[in-house]
Design an enzyme around this catalytic site. Structure first.
Site, mmCIF file in Angstrom:
data_model
loop_
_atom_site.group_PDB
_atom_site.id
_atom_site.type_symbol
_atom_site.label_atom_id
_atom_site.label_comp_id
_atom_site.label_asym_id
_atom_site.label_seq_id
_atom_site.Cartn_x
_atom_site.Cartn_y
_atom_site.Cartn_z
ATOM 1 N N THR A 56 14.632 0.080 -0.295
ATOM 2 C CA THR A 56 13.756 -0.923 -0.887
ATOM 3 C C THR A 56 14.665 -1.739 -1.786
ATOM 4 O O THR A 56 15.723 -1.252 -2.190
ATOM 5 C CB THR A 56 12.666 -0.188 -1.706
ATOM 6 O OG1 THR A 56 11.733 0.393 -0.810
ATOM 7 C CG2 THR A 56 11.935 -1.081 -2.682
ATOM 8 N N ARG A 68 -0.790 1.780 5.528
ATOM 9 C CA ARG A 68 -0.150 2.511 4.416
ATOM 10 C C ARG A 68 0.548 1.538 3.443
ATOM 11 O O ARG A 68 1.280 0.648 3.846
ATOM 12 C CB ARG A 68 0.864 3.492 4.987
ATOM 13 C CG ARG A 68 1.618 4.339 3.937
ATOM 14 C CD ARG A 68 2.953 3.745 3.570
ATOM 15 N NE ARG A 68 3.717 4.629 2.670
ATOM 16 C CZ ARG A 68 4.812 4.251 2.024
ATOM 17 N NH1 ARG A 68 5.277 3.021 2.161
ATOM 18 N NH2 ARG A 68 5.448 5.086 1.243
ATOM 19 N N GLY A 114 2.948 1.663 -0.092
ATOM 20 C CA GLY A 114 3.725 2.555 -0.959
ATOM 21 C C GLY A 114 3.642 2.141 -2.418
ATOM 22 O O GLY A 114 2.713 1.452 -2.850
ATOM 23 N N ASP A 115 4.649 2.533 -3.156
ATOM 24 C CA ASP A 115 4.657 2.294 -4.606
ATOM 25 C C ASP A 115 5.088 0.880 -4.991
ATOM 26 O O ASP A 115 4.732 0.389 -6.064
ATOM 27 C CB ASP A 115 5.610 3.275 -5.296
ATOM 28 C CG ASP A 115 7.041 3.127 -4.772
ATOM 29 O OD1 ASP A 115 7.227 3.148 -3.534
ATOM 30 O OD2 ASP A 115 7.972 2.986 -5.587
ATOM 31 N N GLY A 134 12.223 4.734 -3.470
ATOM 32 C CA GLY A 134 12.137 6.140 -3.097
ATOM 33 C C GLY A 134 10.906 6.381 -2.267
ATOM 34 O O GLY A 134 10.284 5.438 -1.761
ATOM 35 N N GLY A 151 7.551 6.563 -1.697
ATOM 36 C CA GLY A 151 6.543 5.881 -2.497
ATOM 37 C C GLY A 151 5.385 6.737 -2.955
ATOM 38 O O GLY A 151 4.887 6.568 -4.073
#
Ligand code: GLY
Length: 350
Positions: free
Chosen positions: A197, A225, A227-228, A248, A250
């Site tokens: 990322t 989906r 993620g963070d 990382g 997520g």
């Protein structure tokens, strides 16, 4: 004469005089954490270093020109989004359905404005759209078709989804799909561990911080989906004292609210960037079963690169105007806080 000397003393004692001093700008970036071994990257290493250097130079040029930390973060991230080596923009990984679905967010420390986009397919530079959400809408997060409708209204560059197709990412997906069909666990380290990322944090000459993160998420992700990276407080955070961008796995960054958690430790426990980053990224995230890295920058210009993977593409630029870059865990760069594992922890395919 005596009166003005007394006045100067009072100013100095109250901190007003020092507050007027311009702050030395700093820019810190990452281009993904994961399995980054010398043998993996021999051919690409020079290109990756060049891209990190260009991102640092472009972002720092903004800061040197007196522009804001937000300008610097966006300038740096656009370079990484346009480069196929990073999992963001042009180099985004593929979903299970063979699409490129991108997420991004940005946050300013001063005033804590934030903007984010998730699951966009046609936005060439998702970080620019996240900034537009922050600056030109009353919302914080827009997703999917609605986000792209907003992009169009804002005159932000939209491209045909085929722009994001790179052979390397396509082959990564094909390999995983084949293994899934054969019910094997993936052996592709980039899939298993390299959840690359891109991110940037900056401190400008006014002492204001900003943070931004942009990603294609995880190869083979399904069902929309997210993620963070676009979640404020998980993958991205900035307040007046601390800025964070994560890279990382997520789900674990969301569950530990990694970004705001690190900055809350700086604020409330008076920890340094390195201490707070280590406690969350190399502590809470790992204990829970996740992995990854982050960049953390505090308002005193100190920064840290906490990570628990074999490498993290990373760089910084400050007073000397020289870009500093590193890729591997044993590079020993200023700010590194590396958690060394005796054995690589197996990450289940998901
Ligand atoms: N950290 C990026 C993601 O999990 O999507």
């Amino acid at each position: 004469m005596i009166r003005s000397a007394v006045f100067a003393l009072v100013l100095a004692a109250s901190g007003i005089a020092s507050a007027a001093q311009p702050v030395q700008p700093v820019l810190v970036i990452h281009g993904g954490a994961g399995v980054i071994r010398r043998s993996n990257n021999a051919a690409d290493e020079a290109d990756i270093r060049k891209a990190l250097e260009t991102a640092l130079r472009n972002g720092y040029a903004q800061l040197k020109a007196g522009k804001s930390s937000t300008d610097a973060v966006v300038a740096a991230l656009r370079v990484l989004e346009d480069d196929p080596h990073f999992n963001a923009g042009k180099g985004a990984v593929f979903t299970h359905d063979g699409k490129n679905e991108m997420d991004a967010s940005i946050m300013e420390g001063e005033g804590q404005r934030a903007g984010a986009v998730a699951a966009v397919h046609r936005v060439r530079n998702p970080i620019t759209l996240a900034r537009a959400v922050m600056e030109h809408s009353e919302h914080v997060m827009l997703v999917g078709d609605g986000a792209e409708m907003f992009a169009k209204e804002q005159g932000i560059t939209l491209v045909d989804p085929s722009y994001f197709r790179t052979e390397k990412r396509w082959q990564q997906l094909q390999k995983i799909l084949k293994e899934e069909a054969a019910k094997q666990t993936s052996t592709d380290p980039e899939y298993v561990k390299h959840i690359g990322t891109t991110g940037a944090v900056a401190l400008d000459s006014k002492g204001h911080l900003a943070a931004g993160t942009s990603t294609g998420g995880m190869t083979n992700k399904r069902w929309g989906r997210v993620g963070d990276s676009p979640i404020i407080g998980a993958g991205t955070w900035a307040d007046s004292g601390c800025a964070f961008s994560g890279t990382g796995w997520g789900e674990y960054y969301i569950r530990t609210h990694a970004a705001s958690n690190v900055c809350a430790r700086v604020k409330l426990l008076k920890e340094t960037a390195a201490q707070a980053g280590a406690a969350v990224i190399n502590g809470e995230v790992v204990k829970m079963g996740g992995d990854g890295g982050a960049i953390v920058l505090t308002s005193d210009g100190k920064f840290a690169f906490p990570f628990n993977t074999e490498g993290m593409y990373r760089g910084w630029i400050g007073a000397d105007g020289v870009p500093h870059m590193a890729l591997y865990a044993d590079d020993g760069m200023t700010g590194d806080v590396v958690l060394k594992k005796e054995e690589p922890v197996a990450t289940p395919a998901h």
